[in-house]
Design a protein around this motif. Structure first.
Motif, PDB file in Angstrom:
ATOM      1  N   ASP A   1     -12.206 -16.269  -1.459  1.00  0.00           N
ATOM      2  CA  ASP A   1     -11.033 -17.139  -1.509  1.00  0.00           C
ATOM      3  C   ASP A   1     -10.550 -17.522  -0.119  1.00  0.00           C
ATOM      4  O   ASP A   1     -10.026 -18.618   0.089  1.00  0.00           O
ATOM      5  CB  ASP A   1      -9.901 -16.472  -2.303  1.00  0.00           C
TER       6      ASP A   1
ATOM      7  N   ASN B   1      -9.710  -6.284   2.364  1.00  0.00           N
ATOM      8  CA  ASN B   1      -9.524  -4.863   2.682  1.00  0.00           C
ATOM      9  C   ASN B   1     -10.803  -4.081   2.417  1.00  0.00           C
ATOM     10  O   ASN B   1     -11.252  -3.284   3.251  1.00  0.00           O
ATOM     11  CB  ASN B   1      -8.377  -4.279   1.857  1.00  0.00           C
ATOM     12  N   ARG B   2     -11.395  -4.311   1.244  1.00  0.00           N
ATOM     13  CA  ARG B   2     -12.611  -3.584   0.857  1.00  0.00           C
ATOM     14  C   ARG B   2     -13.781  -3.984   1.756  1.00  0.00           C
ATOM     15  O   ARG B   2     -14.576  -3.123   2.175  1.00  0.00           O
ATOM     16  CB  ARG B   2     -12.940  -3.870  -0.608  1.00  0.00           C
TER      17      ARG B   2
ATOM     18  N   SER C   1     -12.121  -7.774  -2.107  1.00  0.00           N
ATOM     19  CA  SER C   1     -10.982  -8.069  -1.240  1.00  0.00           C
ATOM     20  C   SER C   1     -11.375  -7.935   0.226  1.00  0.00           C
ATOM     21  O   SER C   1     -12.355  -7.257   0.575  1.00  0.00           O
ATOM     22  CB  SER C   1      -9.828  -7.123  -1.548  1.00  0.00           C
TER      23      SER C   1
ATOM     24  N   ASP D   1      -3.113 -12.639   3.118  1.00  0.00           N
ATOM     25  CA  ASP D   1      -3.054 -11.481   2.234  1.00  0.00           C
ATOM     26  C   ASP D   1      -4.410 -10.789   2.224  1.00  0.00           C
ATOM     27  O   ASP D   1      -5.389 -11.330   1.709  1.00  0.00           O
ATOM     28  CB  ASP D   1      -2.670 -11.932   0.821  1.00  0.00           C
ATOM     29  N   SER D   2      -4.482  -9.596   2.780  1.00  0.00           N
ATOM     30  CA  SER D   2      -5.763  -8.893   2.872  1.00  0.00           C
ATOM     31  C   SER D   2      -6.256  -8.380   1.521  1.00  0.00           C
ATOM     32  O   SER D   2      -7.393  -7.907   1.427  1.00  0.00           O
ATOM     33  CB  SER D   2      -5.654  -7.727   3.864  1.00  0.00           C
ATOM     34  N   ASP D   3      -5.420  -8.460   0.482  1.00  0.00           N
ATOM     35  CA  ASP D   3      -5.873  -8.111  -0.866  1.00  0.00           C
ATOM     36  C   ASP D   3      -6.611  -9.269  -1.533  1.00  0.00           C
ATOM     37  O   ASP D   3      -7.215  -9.107  -2.585  1.00  0.00           O
ATOM     38  CB  ASP D   3      -4.682  -7.705  -1.745  1.00  0.00           C
ATOM     39  N   GLN D   4      -6.557 -10.428  -0.915  1.00  0.00           N
ATOM     40  CA  GLN D   4      -7.253 -11.603  -1.426  1.00  0.00           C
ATOM     41  C   GLN D   4      -8.754 -11.426  -1.219  1.00  0.00           C
ATOM     42  O   GLN D   4      -9.190 -10.749  -0.285  1.00  0.00           O
ATOM     43  CB  GLN D   4      -6.757 -12.825  -0.662  1.00  0.00           C
ATOM     44  N   THR D   5      -9.560 -12.038  -2.084  1.00  0.00           N
ATOM     45  CA  THR D   5     -11.008 -11.898  -1.937  1.00  0.00           C
ATOM     46  C   THR D   5     -11.507 -12.656  -0.711  1.00  0.00           C
ATOM     47  O   THR D   5     -10.914 -13.661  -0.295  1.00  0.00           O
ATOM     48  CB  THR D   5     -11.762 -12.413  -3.176  1.00  0.00           C
TER      49      THR D   5
END
Length: 239
Positions: free
Chosen positions: A12, A40-41, A38, A5-9
């Motif tokens: 993590d 993504n960021r 994240s 999940d690319s929204d995960q930090t």
């Protein structure tokens, strides 16, 4: 297969599988001080396609030898604090004096050929001055609080109030250390020796690169594992 999940930090990602640190280091993605944003960021900030990073993580997960790095997420708070002291603090206490001598010598002897070596030396001196009292505060104040919290089922009062207070200070000091490491890398072309570098110069750069790798692991284990678990434990005893 585990879905990524690319929204995960970023923190993590490494917390789940420590060997992923190698992927982020190769792409110059900060997973320690910058581990709370994240993926993504992080990719957006580095100008890297997130799919490329996810593929690299998938490949790394398939090839990784799980015995090469410690699974700190499986440790209790006391075990993790002990691990940080015996592994990372012990390493720094041995390595910092050695690098203090080497950076002083190299900057003094070769600074006339590359003035950035003076900037490198200044950054190392600042890093050393930050880390030595930082480790002492962790060993004498924060880690004993964490161990006491884990040993008791009830909230224990301490002179710092909430454990979040010393943690906040430690994270600020980690940011300062991260800034110094960035200067060390920038002022040495990513620890790449020039053709004319002597053996001491080359040995210094190799040791600085190892210092950066160790510090990334060190800060990750605290910022993304130990500190959040300590805060979570304290909040649980309050409820």
């Amino acid at each position: 297969m585990l879905t990524l999940d690319s929204d995960q930090t970023v923190g993590d990602f490494v917390r789940q599988k420590p060997t992923r640190a190698r992927v982020f280091e190769s792409l110059k993605i900060d997973y320690c001080c910058g581990g709370k944003i994240s993926l993504n960021r992080a990719c957006e900030k580095r100008g890297i396609a997130v799919d490329q990073v996810l593929q690299a993580i998938t490949t790394n997960d398939a090839q990784a030898d799980t015995d090469t790095l410690v699974d700190v997420d499986a440790m209790g708070l006391t075990e993790l604090a002990d691990h940080i002291e015996t592994t990372h603090h012990a390493y720094l206490r041995e390595e910092l004096p050695r690098l203090d001598f080497m950076t002083e010598k190299v900057s003094r002897v070769h600074g006339d050929k590359d003035e950035r070596l003076f900037k490198m030396r200044e950054a190392f001196v600042a890093l050393k001055a930050e880390l030595e009292p930082h480790m002492m505060k962790e060993e004498k104040i924060l880690f004993p609080i964490v161990r006491q919290m884990e040993a008791s089922a009830q909230r224990q009062e301490n002179h710092c109030g909430s454990v979040a207070n010393p943690i906040r200070q430690m994270e600020h000091e980690h940011d300062q250390a991260g800034n110094a490491l960035a200067i060390l890398s920038e002022s040495t072309d990513g620890y790449t020796p020039p053709e004319w570098a002597c053996n001491t110069y080359r040995a210094m750069l190799d040791s600085l690169a190892q210092l950066q790798r160790d510090m990334h692991q060190h800060i990750h284990k605290e910022n993304n594992v130990l500190f959040p678990k300590a805060i979570e434990l304290e909040q649980g005893t309050q409820s």
